[in-house]
Design an enzyme around this catalytic site. Structure first.
Site, PDB file in Angstrom:
ATOM      1  CB  CYS A 215       5.603   1.939   4.646  1.00  0.00           C
ATOM      2  SG  CYS A 215       3.921   2.371   4.163  1.00  0.00           S
TER       3      CYS A 215
ATOM      4  CB  SER B 270      -0.908   0.023   1.231  1.00  0.00           C
ATOM      5  OG  SER B 270      -0.120   0.055   2.405  1.00  0.00           O
ATOM      6  CB  CYS B 271       2.695   2.924   1.902  1.00  0.00           C
ATOM      7  SG  CYS B 271       3.523   4.495   2.167  1.00  0.00           S
ATOM      8  N   GLY B 272       4.820   3.055  -0.760  1.00  0.00           N
ATOM      9  CA  GLY B 272       6.223   2.983  -1.131  1.00  0.00           C
ATOM     10  C   GLY B 272       7.149   3.746  -0.213  1.00  0.00           C
TER      11      GLY B 272
END
Length: 195
Positions: free
Chosen positions: A114, A110-112
């Site tokens: 994080c 979901s998140c690059g």
């Protein structure tokens, strides 16, 4: 069983109008991928990301490009011999700033960003600056037509109803290429790493 490695079937119970029916549902798969870099004869894990299997080489190239490890014109060798592991071999003399790549958590689909520990790390992840202006204009109606064109190409979304996509269009609105993944950042990295 679906033929795409990013799909699986799961037995479910479907309730409609008070009636329960046993059936199979097609789901998007999410599995870990270890993205490794080989330089100077040594391998090192850069990230373990959750992704939809398929186009793992593209994902690794795109991820390493957006992290500033690969340059667009840098020739690399990509190996996928071991399940859920991709190793990208850099050419001799290509240096890697390992400190800049450090994360303090796993990378989810979901998140690059994080796991980055400072804003500087986030901004340094794409060190290429702004793209030079190309002096083109696109009609708003054309832009509004693009989501439907991308959606029409989405095979995995058609089967699951739950997967992201990223697309590349030319100035006339022709879809040039697209990628799908449970993670929107992964879909974009797969698109960037295509090639």
């Amino acid at each position: 069983m679906p033929k795409h490695p990013g799909l699986t079937t799961q037995p479910i119970l479907r309730f409609r109008k008070g009636t329960m029916t046993a059936t199979d549902d097609i789901l998007a798969v999410e599995e870990p991928l270890d993205i490794r870099v080989r330089t100077g004869g040594a391998d090192r894990s850069v990230a373990i990301t959750m992704r939809t299997p398929g186009r793992d080489e593209d994902l690794a190239r795109g991820f390493l490009f957006t992290e500033g490890v690969l340059l667009a014109d840098l020739p690399v060798t990509v190996e996928t011999g071991k399940e859920n592991v991709v190793t990208v071999t850099l050419p001799p003399g290509q240096n890697v700033d390992w400190k800049r790549l450090e994360r303090h958590s796993y990378t989810s689909s979901s998140c690059g960003v994080c796991g980055k520990t400072s804003l500087e790390q986030v901004y340094a992840a794409v060190p290429y600056g702004e793209a030079p202006g190309v002096g083109c204009q696109v009609d708003a109606a054309l832009i509004h037509s693009l989501p439907a064109k991308l959606r029409a190409a989405q095979e995995l979304f058609d089967k699951t109803g739950g997967i992201h996509a990223a697309g590349l269009f030319d100035l006339s609105g022709q879809l040039l290429h697209f990628a799908e993944d449970v993670g929107r950042h992964n879909a974009l990295d797969k698109l960037i790493g295509y090639g």
